[in-house]
Design an enzyme around this catalytic site. Structure first.
Site, PDB file in Angstrom:
ATOM      1  N   TYR A   1     -39.122  12.365  22.655  1.00 28.65           N
ATOM      2  CA  TYR A   1     -40.416  12.278  23.368  1.00 28.65           C
ATOM      3  C   TYR A   1     -40.181  12.489  24.870  1.00 28.65           C
ATOM      4  CZ  TYR A   1     -43.969  10.094  26.177  1.00 28.65           C
ATOM      5  OH  TYR A   1     -44.880   9.847  27.169  1.00 28.65           O
TER       6      TYR A   1
ATOM      7  N   LYS B   1     -41.236  15.689  27.793  1.00 28.54           N
ATOM      8  CA  LYS B   1     -41.857  15.552  29.117  1.00 28.54           C
ATOM      9  C   LYS B   1     -40.986  16.236  30.185  1.00 28.54           C
ATOM     10  CE  LYS B   1     -45.456  13.050  27.919  1.00 28.54           C
ATOM     11  NZ  LYS B   1     -46.813  13.619  27.915  1.00 28.54           N
TER      12      LYS B   1
ATOM     13  N   SER C   1     -44.514  11.158  32.494  1.00 26.76           N
ATOM     14  CA  SER C   1     -44.172   9.756  32.210  1.00 26.76           C
ATOM     15  C   SER C   1     -42.938   9.333  33.000  1.00 26.76           C
ATOM     16  CB  SER C   1     -43.879   9.622  30.710  1.00 26.76           C
ATOM     17  OG  SER C   1     -43.253   8.384  30.427  1.00 26.76           O
TER      18      SER C   1
HETATM   19  C1  WQD Z   1     -42.585  -3.020  27.571  1.00 25.00           C
HETATM   20  C2  WQD Z   1     -41.629  -4.201  27.547  1.00 25.00           C
HETATM   21  C3  WQD Z   1     -40.118  -4.235  25.695  1.00 25.00           C
HETATM   22  C4  WQD Z   1     -43.089  -4.935  22.554  1.00 25.00           C
HETATM   23  C5  WQD Z   1     -43.069   2.847  26.637  1.00 25.00           C
HETATM   24  C6  WQD Z   1     -42.574   4.262  26.640  1.00 25.00           C
HETATM   25  C7  WQD Z   1     -43.054   4.961  27.888  1.00 25.00           C
HETATM   26  C8  WQD Z   1     -44.552   4.845  28.003  1.00 25.00           C
HETATM   27  C9  WQD Z   1     -44.991   3.390  27.954  1.00 25.00           C
HETATM   28  C10 WQD Z   1     -45.467   6.886  27.166  1.00 25.00           C
HETATM   29  C11 WQD Z   1     -40.213  -3.797  27.141  1.00 25.00           C
HETATM   30  C12 WQD Z   1     -41.062  -5.430  25.654  1.00 25.00           C
HETATM   31  C13 WQD Z   1     -42.492  -4.707  23.788  1.00 25.00           C
HETATM   32  C14 WQD Z   1     -42.812  -6.140  21.859  1.00 25.00           C
HETATM   33  C15 WQD Z   1     -41.394  -6.847  23.655  1.00 25.00           C
HETATM   34  N1  WQD Z   1     -45.177   5.580  26.975  1.00 25.00           N
HETATM   35  N2  WQD Z   1     -41.662  -5.653  24.327  1.00 25.00           N
HETATM   36  N3  WQD Z   1     -41.967  -7.060  22.449  1.00 25.00           N
HETATM   37  O1  WQD Z   1     -40.943   0.640  26.461  1.00 25.00           O
HETATM   38  O2  WQD Z   1     -41.627   0.134  28.886  1.00 25.00           O
HETATM   39  O3  WQD Z   1     -42.523   2.159  27.734  1.00 25.00           O
HETATM   40  O4  WQD Z   1     -44.470   2.831  26.723  1.00 25.00           O
HETATM   41  O5  WQD Z   1     -45.357   7.561  28.153  1.00 25.00           O
HETATM   42  O6  WQD Z   1     -42.688   6.319  27.813  1.00 25.00           O
HETATM   43  O7  WQD Z   1     -41.170   4.216  26.683  1.00 25.00           O
HETATM   44  O8  WQD Z   1     -43.321  -0.078  27.040  1.00 25.00           O
HETATM   45  O9  WQD Z   1     -44.874  -1.713  26.076  1.00 25.00           O
HETATM   46  O10 WQD Z   1     -43.084  -0.693  24.577  1.00 25.00           O
HETATM   47  O11 WQD Z   1     -42.431  -2.339  26.320  1.00 25.00           O
HETATM   48  O12 WQD Z   1     -40.644  -7.694  24.165  1.00 25.00           O
HETATM   49  O13 WQD Z   1     -43.310  -6.402  20.722  1.00 25.00           O
HETATM   50  O14 WQD Z   1     -42.077  -5.130  26.568  1.00 25.00           O
HETATM   51  O15 WQD Z   1     -38.796  -4.637  25.349  1.00 25.00           O
HETATM   52  O16 WQD Z   1     -39.299  -4.545  27.903  1.00 25.00           O
HETATM   53  P1  WQD Z   1     -41.983   0.652  27.538  1.00 25.00           P
HETATM   54  P2  WQD Z   1     -43.482  -1.203  25.914  1.00 25.00           P
END
Ligand code: WQD
Length: 335
Positions: free
Chosen positions: A148, A152, A124
């Protein structure tokens, strides 16, 4: 060749099984179905016309895994099985370390007993930690800010050390950026249990009227529109990257990391806008406070995967939004 796909009933695993079957591989799925539904293998069969073999087991169960290798001539393994929620990992770190490390160590010991020397590992972008500057490149130092992410980082190290001690072994470490979207059939997609943590499944449920509104976690970041940038790629492009990694593993040894991303950063507000435009459906949202641990920007330099895996992400943000919407609409019609 027969490929063992651990966690093959999950979001990325199931899309990868489809691509493997359509490319002519035999597929064996090992999954405990803790984070995936039992009807996924049947959906894979409906798309491809071929039913993968399924073993319901915990990959950390050495005896059960041994039987899989004894009954099938496994040529290579794609290892998805693992717990993957960042926030949850901070609440139950021991469960994450035990599960993610045990499954990997048991898998490697079993592969060794059965002479299987090719592994593609689901890593990741989270391993880039908070200190590196975007666009991330594979030579950068790794670290994490949550259990988590540390699992990795640790598993990548385990694989490097194992390859150093076993020169015939090939481990391809695929660092995923933000996979979103769904299979065009609408039969497979990101369907987490409970309230989604990730952006796209949350947006899709708001659009479908299953959640009242989206909260955008902060619009005061130093980015072009104040919301966070992420490198979103279509899950089918990501799945195809695993087939490129298998081909690479067939002619290489050692542990090699590759970024699977588009190289583009898309903001939260841009994704919401694209989803509304493409699907002609409103996504009500409010601006909330920042989420702990979020970085302003996370996106890849994908040139190593392009040059060495001959892989690039081809689908557009509109494709990702369209397919996500089609998936949730199909799910709703099935209920
Ligand atoms: C994306 C953006 C949030 C939800 C995570 C893990 C990463 C990988 C992918 C496993 C961010 C914003 C989100 C919401 C929002 N997983 N957001 N409102 O955090 O980039 O990555 O998932 O490998 O390891 O860290 O993905 O989809 O959670 O967030 O504004 O209700 O959307 O702040 O900027 P992220 P995400």
């Amino acid at each position: 060749m027969t490929i063992l796909v651990t966690g093959g009933a999950g979001y990325i695993g199931s899309h990868t099984c489809v691509e493997l079957l359509q490319k002519g591989y035999e597929v064996v799925i090992a999954d405990n179905f803790v984070n995936s539904s039992m009807d996924v293998p049947e959906r894979i069969a409906r798309i491809t016309g071929k039913m993968p073999k399924v073993f319901e087991l915990d990959v950390a169960d050495s005896h059960a895994l041994d039987l899989v290798f004894a009954e099938n001539h496994i040529g290579a393994v794609i290892h998805f099985a693992g717990l993957k929620a960042v926030g949850e990992s901070c609440q139950i770190p021991l469960r994450y370390y035990r599960n993610n490390l045990d499954t990997t160590l048991t898998l490697l010991e079993t592969m060794e007993r059965h002479g299987c020397k090719k592994l593609v590992f689901s890593s990741s972008a989270t391993v880039y930690g908070p200190k590196n500057e975007c666009p991330y490149t594979e030579d950068m130092p790794t670290s994490a800010t949550n259990p988590y992410g540390w699992t990795k980082v640790m598993i990548e190290q385990i694989l490097r050390d194992y390859c150093a001690a076993n020169p015939e072994f090939s481990a391809v470490l695929l660092r995923y950026f933000n996979p979103i979207g769904a299979h065009e059939s609408g039969l497979l997609g990101d369907d987490p249990n409970g309230i989604p943590n990730n952006l796209m499944p949350y947006v899709a449920r708001v659009a479908a009227g299953q959640l009242p509104r989206l909260t955008v976690f902060g619009d005061d970041y130093p980015t072009r529109d104040g919301s966070c940038l992420r490198d979103y790629l279509h899950v089918v492009d990501l799945a195809k990257g695993h087939l490129s990694a298998l081909e690479y593993a067939a002619s290489h040894t050692g542990a090699e990391a590759f970024n699977l991303g588009t190289g583009e950063g898309i903001s939260v507000l841009e994704l919401v806008h694209s989803f509304q435009e493409v699907n002609g459906v409103p996504v009500p949202f409010v601006i909330g406070g920042r989420r702990d641990g979020d970085l302003a920007e996370v996106y890849a330099n994908p040139s190593r995967a392009r040059e060495e895996l001959h892989w690039t992400a081809e689908k557009t943000l509109d494709d990702m939004c369209r397919d996500s919407w089609h998936f949730i609409q199909t799910r709703k019609a099935e209920r």
